[in-house]
Design a protein around this motif. Sequence first.
Motif, PDB file in Angstrom:
ATOM      1  N   LYS A 366     101.565  26.541  28.932  1.00  0.00           N
ATOM      2  CA  LYS A 366     101.770  25.912  27.641  1.00  0.00           C
ATOM      3  C   LYS A 366     100.541  25.091  27.250  1.00  0.00           C
ATOM      4  N   ARG A 367     100.151  25.185  25.963  1.00  0.00           N
ATOM      5  CA  ARG A 367      99.042  24.376  25.444  1.00  0.00           C
ATOM      6  C   ARG A 367      99.597  23.045  24.957  1.00  0.00           C
ATOM      7  N   GLU A 368     100.107  22.247  25.885  1.00  0.00           N
ATOM      8  CA  GLU A 368     100.731  20.997  25.502  1.00  0.00           C
ATOM      9  C   GLU A 368      99.858  19.819  25.911  1.00  0.00           C
ATOM     10  N   THR A 369     100.109  18.662  25.291  1.00  0.00           N
ATOM     11  CA  THR A 369      99.344  17.464  25.573  1.00  0.00           C
ATOM     12  C   THR A 369     100.022  16.672  26.681  1.00  0.00           C
ATOM     13  N   VAL A 370      99.230  16.297  27.686  1.00  0.00           N
ATOM     14  CA  VAL A 370      99.736  15.536  28.828  1.00  0.00           C
ATOM     15  C   VAL A 370      99.296  14.088  28.671  1.00  0.00           C
ATOM     16  N   VAL A 371     100.240  13.153  28.789  1.00  0.00           N
ATOM     17  CA  VAL A 371      99.949  11.721  28.691  1.00  0.00           C
ATOM     18  C   VAL A 371     100.406  11.047  29.975  1.00  0.00           C
ATOM     19  N   THR A 372      99.483  10.329  30.631  1.00  0.00           N
ATOM     20  CA  THR A 372      99.830   9.618  31.861  1.00  0.00           C
ATOM     21  C   THR A 372      99.305   8.187  31.778  1.00  0.00           C
ATOM     22  N   GLU A 373      99.976   7.257  32.479  1.00  0.00           N
ATOM     23  CA  GLU A 373      99.502   5.881  32.576  1.00  0.00           C
ATOM     24  C   GLU A 373      99.169   5.597  34.022  1.00  0.00           C
ATOM     25  N   GLY A 374      97.945   5.078  34.244  1.00  0.00           N
ATOM     26  CA  GLY A 374      97.478   4.837  35.597  1.00  0.00           C
ATOM     27  C   GLY A 374      97.915   3.497  36.152  1.00  0.00           C
ATOM     28  N   THR A 375      97.552   3.251  37.411  1.00  0.00           N
ATOM     29  CA  THR A 375      97.947   2.020  38.087  1.00  0.00           C
ATOM     30  C   THR A 375      97.327   0.783  37.435  1.00  0.00           C
ATOM     31  N   SER A 380      95.801   8.122  29.847  1.00  0.00           N
ATOM     32  CA  SER A 380      94.995   9.342  29.850  1.00  0.00           C
ATOM     33  C   SER A 380      95.733  10.411  29.066  1.00  0.00           C
ATOM     34  N   ILE A 381      94.982  11.092  28.167  1.00  0.00           N
ATOM     35  CA  ILE A 381      95.565  12.206  27.415  1.00  0.00           C
ATOM     36  C   ILE A 381      94.684  13.427  27.625  1.00  0.00           C
ATOM     37  N   ALA A 382      95.328  14.577  27.658  1.00  0.00           N
ATOM     38  CA  ALA A 382      94.573  15.816  27.852  1.00  0.00           C
ATOM     39  C   ALA A 382      95.389  16.983  27.322  1.00  0.00           C
ATOM     40  N   GLY A 383      94.686  18.021  26.896  1.00  0.00           N
ATOM     41  CA  GLY A 383      95.345  19.254  26.465  1.00  0.00           C
ATOM     42  C   GLY A 383      95.618  19.287  24.977  1.00  0.00           C
ATOM     43  N   GLY A 384      96.401  20.273  24.582  1.00  0.00           N
ATOM     44  CA  GLY A 384      96.728  20.426  23.172  1.00  0.00           C
ATOM     45  C   GLY A 384      95.898  21.498  22.502  1.00  0.00           C
TER      46      GLY A 384
END
Length: 536
Positions: A366-375, A380-384
């Motif tokens: 899937k060409r989806e956007t990944v959003v993560t929060e670090g320690t 961080s955002i990536a993809g799309g």
Amino acid sequence: MTTLQSVPALGTHPAAGSLPGRAETREQLARATYDLLVIGGGILGISTAWHAAQAGLRVALVDAGDFAGATSSASSKLLHGGLRYLQTGAVKLVAENHFERRAVSREVAPHLSNPLTFYLPVYKGGPHGAAKLGAGVFAYSALSAFGDGVGHVISPSRARRDVPELRTDGLKAVAVYGDDQMNDARMALMTVRAAVAAGATVLNHAEVTGLRFTKSRVSGADLRDRTDGTEFGVTARLVLNATGPWVDHLRRMEDPNAAPSIRLSKGAHLVLKRTSPWRAALATPIDKYRITFALPWEDMLLLGTTDEMYEGDPADVSVTEKDTAQILDEAAFSVRDQQLSRDLITYSFAGLRVLPGGPGDTSQAKRETVVTEGTGGMLSIAGGKWTTFRHIGRTIMNKLAALPGHSLAEDMTPMSGLPRKLPLPGIANPRAVEHRLLVDGPAPGPRMAADTARHLATHYGSLAFDIARLANDDPALAERIHPDAPEIWAQVVYARDHEWAETADDVLRRRTTLTIRGLATDDIRGRVEGLLTQRS
């Protein structure tokens, strides 16, 4: 053409309204405290900065290279609904993509995009039959509210009239649908301009050398200006990592033990001279999931793309001999041999798709956007997808507003309270701009050439008049950069003074298309570098 000796006299004085110098911008970045620091000047970072500035946040955007200098200028140059997603039943996704595609091409940036008819050939023994593809393109056009006409099927002979290089051996029928295309580097650059107009502070060629921490929370970044080695820092309440293929590299600056969050897929393309007119693009099914494109673009032919796992250094991605052979072999399913001669290749480029981590074939991911929060609190955002860049920017802003422990929401206007289809700078009818450029030339001297007027109108919109004024004030700037291309020297001065161009590649690869056309000779590169050194 302008002689090499005369170039130092060109564009010596910056145009009115020029950008602040790099030293001034660095000082501004270093002394302020920003609400949001966006690291990464690809289209995701640019779009987020644009929307954040619209929302009233104090925003800074930096990139280690040029804006859209990596993946964002290495796309297939399409704004599209995603016909292949119908294969997986993603009807809602296709409808959403169509909405964004129409918004960008009709209301946000009609001066930077154009409609393109696609022919989907059905060959004997191919992966899909004519009835299935006919039904598919009808459903695809229905999801676009038939705004590009009704998807239908035509005869091989009819298709051959529009695409003389179409291979007709074993061709049973041709399905027809509509999408749009663009110059991705120009679209990204105009979005940077929109972000700055909304209040953002931006700087390209500024590399992050480390993150700043306050009580174990990420509170900014240390940077080095790659143009002169100057070191400086930026302080921010929230840092957004939008570095694309390098997203995990920056996450490990925050937390050395951060697990990988993405995987990379390489997409390679070839650019060729055209042997005949192309009045439509070809989208040829290779297998159940993959399509290879042959796209008329910038008076050239764009072929691609590949889709394979990439595990090397993102900075080293390039088109290999294997990629070239694959692209030409796959194009040969529907394109005649004379158009696929290697002698016609003027340029090749490769980009990296950022996909969610996990197993499986990258072509089906899937060409989806990944959003993560670090320690340390860095997001961080990536993809799309390029098509949905505005939607992704809005989505990220909604996530920022909802973050627990952050107070950004108190200082920003909700996305629901902002114009949904705010246009990009230069918005205008390109045909009207072209006409004005042709009739409003200087009283004495030659009129602007028709191909130059068309090029300026479709790459700058109404901002083309600023370039025309430069050319009118200094006739040497009205000269073509290369006799076989429409670009003129005024565009180099304009790129220097108004579009953050720092290197010859910035000008020749992204502000213009001379490199892609195979026309960026050593002599021209030297002249461009000479003009760039004359900034005030």
